[in-house]
Design a protein around this motif. Structure first.
Motif, PDB file in Angstrom:
ATOM      1  N   UNK A 438       0.833  -1.202   0.000  1.00  0.00           N
ATOM      2  CA  UNK A 438       0.000   0.000   0.000  1.00  0.00           C
ATOM      3  C   UNK A 438       0.865   1.248   0.000  1.00  0.00           C
ATOM      4  N   UNK A 439       1.928   1.240   0.786  1.00  0.00           N
ATOM      5  CA  UNK A 439       2.824   2.400   0.839  1.00  0.00           C
ATOM      6  C   UNK A 439       3.547   2.596  -0.490  1.00  0.00           C
ATOM      7  N   UNK A 440       3.986   1.508  -1.114  1.00  0.00           N
ATOM      8  CA  UNK A 440       4.663   1.598  -2.407  1.00  0.00           C
ATOM      9  C   UNK A 440       3.758   2.246  -3.457  1.00  0.00           C
ATOM     10  N   UNK A 441       2.525   1.776  -3.551  1.00  0.00           N
ATOM     11  CA  UNK A 441       1.609   2.330  -4.552  1.00  0.00           C
ATOM     12  C   UNK A 441       1.264   3.775  -4.221  1.00  0.00           C
ATOM     13  N   UNK A 442       1.091   4.072  -2.934  1.00  0.00           N
ATOM     14  CA  UNK A 442       0.777   5.444  -2.525  1.00  0.00           C
ATOM     15  C   UNK A 442       1.908   6.400  -2.921  1.00  0.00           C
ATOM     16  N   UNK A 443       3.163   5.981  -2.754  1.00  0.00           N
ATOM     17  CA  UNK A 443       4.301   6.847  -3.088  1.00  0.00           C
ATOM     18  C   UNK A 443       4.536   6.931  -4.592  1.00  0.00           C
ATOM     19  N   UNK A 444       4.134   5.882  -5.322  1.00  0.00           N
ATOM     20  CA  UNK A 444       4.515   5.791  -6.736  1.00  0.00           C
ATOM     21  C   UNK A 444       3.464   6.345  -7.686  1.00  0.00           C
ATOM     22  N   UNK A 445       2.195   6.042  -7.455  1.00  0.00           N
ATOM     23  CA  UNK A 445       1.158   6.316  -8.458  1.00  0.00           C
ATOM     24  C   UNK A 445       0.351   7.553  -8.044  1.00  0.00           C
ATOM     25  N   UNK A 446       0.115   8.438  -9.006  1.00  0.00           N
ATOM     26  CA  UNK A 446      -0.684   9.633  -8.742  1.00  0.00           C
ATOM     27  C   UNK A 446      -2.117   9.229  -8.420  1.00  0.00           C
ATOM     28  N   UNK A 447      -2.860  10.124  -7.768  1.00  0.00           N
ATOM     29  CA  UNK A 447      -4.209   9.784  -7.320  1.00  0.00           C
ATOM     30  C   UNK A 447      -5.179   9.560  -8.480  1.00  0.00           C
ATOM     31  N   UNK A 448      -4.994  10.289  -9.568  1.00  0.00           N
ATOM     32  CA  UNK A 448      -5.904  10.176 -10.717  1.00  0.00           C
ATOM     33  C   UNK A 448      -5.093   9.948 -11.988  1.00  0.00           C
ATOM     34  N   UNK A 449      -4.585   8.724 -12.169  1.00  0.00           N
ATOM     35  CA  UNK A 449      -3.718   8.458 -13.320  1.00  0.00           C
ATOM     36  C   UNK A 449      -4.514   8.339 -14.608  1.00  0.00           C
ATOM     37  N   UNK A 450      -3.861   8.502 -15.761  1.00  0.00           N
ATOM     38  CA  UNK A 450      -4.548   8.308 -17.047  1.00  0.00           C
ATOM     39  C   UNK A 450      -4.818   6.835 -17.297  1.00  0.00           C
ATOM     40  N   UNK A 451      -5.685   6.562 -18.297  1.00  0.00           N
ATOM     41  CA  UNK A 451      -6.011   5.180 -18.642  1.00  0.00           C
ATOM     42  C   UNK A 451      -4.817   4.459 -19.245  1.00  0.00           C
ATOM     43  N   UNK A 452      -4.069   5.158 -20.115  1.00  0.00           N
ATOM     44  CA  UNK A 452      -2.944   4.523 -20.796  1.00  0.00           C
ATOM     45  C   UNK A 452      -1.730   4.468 -19.878  1.00  0.00           C
ATOM     46  N   UNK A 453      -0.976   3.379 -19.961  1.00  0.00           N
ATOM     47  CA  UNK A 453       0.233   3.245 -19.146  1.00  0.00           C
ATOM     48  C   UNK A 453       1.490   3.529 -19.964  1.00  0.00           C
ATOM     49  N   UNK A 454       1.321   3.882 -21.243  1.00  0.00           N
ATOM     50  CA  UNK A 454       2.472   4.093 -22.113  1.00  0.00           C
ATOM     51  C   UNK A 454       2.605   5.525 -22.586  1.00  0.00           C
ATOM     52  N   UNK A 455       1.831   6.427 -21.996  1.00  0.00           N
ATOM     53  CA  UNK A 455       1.890   7.821 -22.413  1.00  0.00           C
ATOM     54  C   UNK A 455       2.276   8.756 -21.291  1.00  0.00           C
ATOM     55  N   UNK A 456       2.744   8.205 -20.158  1.00  0.00           N
ATOM     56  CA  UNK A 456       3.249   9.021 -19.065  1.00  0.00           C
ATOM     57  C   UNK A 456       2.148   9.597 -18.201  1.00  0.00           C
ATOM     58  N   UNK A 457       2.597  10.345 -17.167  1.00  0.00           N
ATOM     59  CA  UNK A 457       1.665  11.030 -16.291  1.00  0.00           C
ATOM     60  C   UNK A 457       1.110  10.198 -15.175  1.00  0.00           C
ATOM     61  N   UNK A 458       1.706   9.018 -14.893  1.00  0.00           N
ATOM     62  CA  UNK A 458       1.133   8.159 -13.858  1.00  0.00           C
ATOM     63  C   UNK A 458       2.017   8.006 -12.619  1.00  0.00           C
ATOM     64  N   UNK A 459       3.300   8.378 -12.699  1.00  0.00           N
ATOM     65  CA  UNK A 459       4.219   8.248 -11.565  1.00  0.00           C
ATOM     66  C   UNK A 459       4.366   9.606 -10.877  1.00  0.00           C
ATOM     67  N   UNK A 460       4.357   9.587  -9.551  1.00  0.00           N
ATOM     68  CA  UNK A 460       4.477  10.818  -8.775  1.00  0.00           C
ATOM     69  C   UNK A 460       5.887  11.413  -8.873  1.00  0.00           C
ATOM     70  N   UNK A 461       5.969  12.732  -8.760  1.00  0.00           N
ATOM     71  CA  UNK A 461       7.260  13.393  -8.605  1.00  0.00           C
ATOM     72  C   UNK A 461       7.876  12.965  -7.285  1.00  0.00           C
TER      73      UNK A 461
END
Length: 893
Positions: A438-461
């Motif tokens: 749970x902590x890994x996903x919370x730190x890694x993935x933004x709260x509202x990621x896009x549908x596609x996983x190959x166009x960026x915008x899903x990993x947190x700064x």
């Protein structure tokens, strides 16, 4: 490109349609194009004599769904790299989809499993294995004959079935429900039309597969390799060659034929049909257990709809499975009852548990998508929400399991505490917590990621330093572009100068036609447009390389990080699936408790002594759907074969006094007019017995419902035109099945048996059937009939008792009281019912005249009326008829 297409097509199963990605379209060629155009309504064109049709890539799911519903296999061939001029794009098949193995959420019903089944015939029965790839469920069993196989398949309702290609008789049985002749099935490597393999009766698709994949040796090797074990004994498969053949074949079909990664199939369970109450397809249909008979009926017009108050789709699927496969042994029934009672005794904890559980959503299918590579970042966010709820849910179940009954004395501090509900304690132990994931996903993935996983915008700064560096380069480069535009405007004096970007030229400077005379000489002309020209500069192209390199690297790195997180999750797949299964079971139990709380259900006493005693029982579905009137409760009192001791009054101190009869009847013969409630009553009793075997509480004031081995029903009838059977033939076929398979431990529910033929034939059959059940079978039976002559059986059969539905007559009208009372009736009130149905008055008047003449006494030769009416004379003949030669197996010696 066509050579590439032919190579890929040649590597696929020949009965799969290939969707070949070309830019923004999926194209089909040759025979596939002709089939696709016909099924999907697409325009069929030709290029160099080759038939072809295409469908938009972005809308492919809808088209693929239509092909799957038509029974076809669909292979998706995607581009694995960007198109470059003069170079052939690399393409590979990324998925082979079939009706039983797809993952499109829009086609998967949330509250039902999507099973792929394998049937393996043997010398003395069948092996059956079913897999739901969307949830990771994998089960196997062995069945003794054709009837048992059909019953189990109709219960499971798989979307697709595979069987050995050489089993032609089995192929006909699966398609038609009977052996239609030894016509060879479609070649497993051929391209036969799926319409020839889709069962018109059951709707599933039947696919022959290689015989050798079903052989016990091959299947055993396949299963041991998949589960990485040395023996299959731990799965309950020791000495089960037919089940091993089916389970191994389904794994081989998925891995070799469909090229699937089956890492989510972490467990295989073998189950015995004898551990469960047997419900055949006719009973499930007649009692409307899972679905209402009429498609336009409301959602809660079935037992499943009335009881389903689960808060997750996986809990709803588990409840559906419980209702179609109730328990048949006392201990698990009592464990479920204890769990439901514990929920009811702690309503605040029940409410908190259900509210928190709703946040888990469909954890089983989230894990399924992650394991098959079809998940996106939103699935990881949903998984994080579920993982965050698990510690609280585990604690709530633990508290419930240890909660003392209301008003119970507190145990001494020195006494060891034991769980009040063993089942809730087991479920709490199976819910593992995963704070690190749970902590890994919370730190890694933004709260509202896009549908596609190959166009960026899903990993947190801040999650990955290398990604942060690339993003900083992107931001700095774009800031440089903005400064460069401002500097060029100031240097050239062109206020309308713009620095723009497109995928063809990259970054460029655009100058309007009116300002072309101010363009510096070092600008390099790139393109002339309608209202100006476009230019590039060495400085602009240098920074473009840095920006685009950073963007490409950032997008690629984000996808790699997503895959790494996915692999971290899948490394814990087995305990995650165990926790999901425990939560699904807990959801089903809590939903049953909520239904019992809302509708004041009672906890039935369940033993194994053959007694059925219900006080003020109510129909679980009708009492929720009746809006304009109150449901009238009724009692039931039956016993199997010989007399049975014990009753609700004896086992429950607050129950009312038991009936005065020395023993309960075995058969309740129920007469009364149409619309009075006979069918409702007998269905009600069967449903309450089924609910008790599920472990549910029941709608009644009190109940004693002992174990039965099967519930048989014969209610209603319709022509089966597809099999050339009339209404009466269907009725007699179902009745014959009951008489051949019922035992003294069964419950039989028969409604109007014999009405599909002439009066005398029907009466004769009904009379003989009742005698046979009484003398030879001994099963508890509810027999509703319009043949009032059958009431004479009460004087001949000691364990048969007459009942009727009370009716009140007032001023040539009738009022249905819907109350079951003792005694027989000889009036049908058919003309009164016809009036209520709106039959024209002249027709009713004429019917009364005809009825009066039929009931009038016959005339003697001298013209005087005979003293006996035909009905009375017939009754006297029945009374004088010699008794049956059948030995009453359950009579007193």
């Amino acid at each position: 490109m066509m050579a590439q297409y032919r190579r890929i097509k040649g590597e696929l199963p020949r009965d799969a349609l290939l969707l070949f990605r070309l830019g923004d379209f999926y194209e089909m060629f040759f025979e596939d194009a002709q089939v696709g155009a016909r099924i999907l309504g697409l325009a069929l064109t030709r290029r160099n004599g080759v038939p072809m049709c295409g469908l938009p890539y972005h809308a492919a799911s809808a088209y693929v769904g239509r092909l799957l519903r038509a029974g076809y296999k669909v292979a998706l061939c995607d581009q694995l790299e960007e198109a470059r001029p003069g170079k052939l794009v690399k393409r590979e098949v990324t998925a082979i989809l079939t009706p039983g193995t797809h993952w499109d959420e829009r086609l998967l019903p949330q509250e039902q499993n999507n099973f792929l089944a394998a049937v393996n015939p043997g010398s003395s029965g069948y092996g059956l294995a079913v897999v739901d790839l969307s949830t990771g469920e994998f089960r196997a069993t062995e069945l003794e004959d054709d009837q048992a196989l059909q019953t189990e398949l109709e219960r499971l309702r798989p979307a697709e079935i595979i069987h050995p290609a050489g089993a032609t008789t089995l192929h006909s049985l699966l398609l038609e429900g009977r052996v239609a002749g030894n016509h060879p099935p479609a070649d497993p490597s051929g391209s036969a039309e799926p319409q020839h393999r889709r069962s018109p009766r059951f709707g599933w698709v039947v696919n022959p597969y290689e015989d050798w994949a079903f052989s016990p040796d091959t299947a055993q090797y396949t299963l041991r390799e998949h589960f990485r074990v040395a023996t299959l004994d731990g799965f309950g498969l020791k000495g089960r060659p037919r089940a091993i053949g089916a389970a191994g074949a389904v794994v081989h079909y998925l891995t070799q034929h469909l090229r699937r990664d089956l890492r989510n199939l972490t467990h295989l369970s073998f189950y015995h049909r004898g551990d469960h109450l047997v419900l055949d397809a006719a009973t499930l249909r007649h009692l409307e257990v899972l679905e209402p008979l009429h498609r336009d009926a409301p959602r809660n017009a079935s037992l499943y709809g009335a009881l389903n108050r689960t808060v997750t789709p996986m809990g709803a699927r588990r409840l559906r499975d419980w209702l179609s496969q109730p328990l048949a042994t006392l201990e698990p029934i009592h464990q479920r009852q204890d769990a439901i009672q514990t929920f009811l005794d702690n309503p605040e904890l029940l409410e908190r548990f259900r509210q928190q559980l709703a946040e888990v959503r469909d954890l089983e299918r989230i894990l399924g998508r992650l394991s098959t590579g079809n998940a996106n970042a939103r699935d990881l966010v949903a998984l994080r929400f579920a993982l965050e709820q698990m510690p609280g849910l585990k604690q709530l179940l633990q508290s419930l399991a240890e909660a003392p009954p209301p008003h119970a004395p507190l145990p001494a501090l020195s006494e060891p505490s034991s769980p009040r509900s063993v089942l809730l304690q087991q479920l709490a132990d199976q819910i593992h917590t995963f704070p690190d994931l749970a902590d890994l996903i919370r730190r890694a993935i933004v709260d509202d990621p896009p549908l596609s996983v190959k166009e960026g915008g899903l990993i947190r700064d801040g999650f990955d330093p290398a990604l942060d560096e690339l993003r900083r380069a992107m931001r700095e480069g774009k800031d440089w572009i903005a400064r460069y535009q401002a500097e060029e405007i100031q240097r050239t004096g062109i206020a309308s100068l713009k620095v723009r970007y497109n995928s063809v030229f990259g970054y460029y400077i655009e100058v309007t036609r009116a300002n072309l005379d101010r363009v510096p000489p070092h600008y390099q002309r790139k393109q002339t447009i309608a209202n100006g020209e476009r230019f590039i500069t060495p400085e602009l192209k240098e920074i473009e390389t840095k920006i685009l390199g950073a963007e490409e690297g950032s997008t690629k790195l984000e996808y790699e990080l997503f895959q790494q997180i996915r692999e971290r999750v899948l490394a814990r797949l087995a305990p995650l699936q165990e926790a999901a299964a425990a939560l699904a079971r807990a959801d089903a139990l809590a939903g049953l408790a909520e239904t019992a709380r809302l509708h004041q259900y009672c906890r039935p006493v369940v033993r194994d002594e053959g007694l059925l005693e219900i006080r003020d029982g109510r129909h679980p579905v009708l009492e929720q759907t009746l809006l304009d009137e109150r449901f009238v409760p009724n009692d039931t009192w039956l016993a199997s074969g010989p007399a049975v001791s014990g009753s609700v009054a004896e086992t429950e101190p607050h129950a009312s006094t038991a009936p005065a009869e020395p023993r309960p009847p075995q058969i309740a013969l129920i007469t009364g007019p149409n619309m009075a409630g006979k069918s409702t009553y007998i269905r009600q009793v069967a449903l309450l017995v089924l609910m008790a075997h599920v472990g549910s509480f029941v709608p009644a004031r009190s109940a004693r419902i002992d174990l039965v081995d099967r519930i048989f029903t014969r209610i209603g009838a319709a022509d089966d035109l597809a099999r050339g059977q009339s209404t009466f033939m269907v009725e007699m076929t179902e009745t014959a099945h009951i008489l051949h398979h019922a035992t003294a431990r069964s419950l039989i529910v028969l409604d109007e048996v014999g009405r599909g033929t002439s009066t005398f034939d029907g009466l004769s059959l009904a009379w003989s059937i009742v005698e046979f059940i009484h003398n030879q079978i001994g099963a508890k039976t509810l027999f509703a009939t319009h043949y009032h002559e059958l009431t004479e059986l009460a004087a001949r059969l000691p364990r048969l008792k007459n009942y009727n539905v009370a009716v009140r007559e007032w001023r040539d009208q009738i009022i249905f009281l819907h109350k079951i009372v003792e005694g027989a009736t000889d009036k049908s009130y058919g003309i009164h019912v016809a009036r209520l149905a709106g039959v024209p008055q002249p027709v009713l008047d004429r019917a009364r005249v005809i009825l009066a003449n039929l009931e009038e006494a016959e005339l003697n030769p001298d013209g005087t009326p005979k003293t006996r009416t035909p009905a009375r004379r017939d009754r006297e003949k029945l009374r004088q008829m010699p008794p049956s030669t059948q030995l009453d197996l359950f009579g007193n010696p």
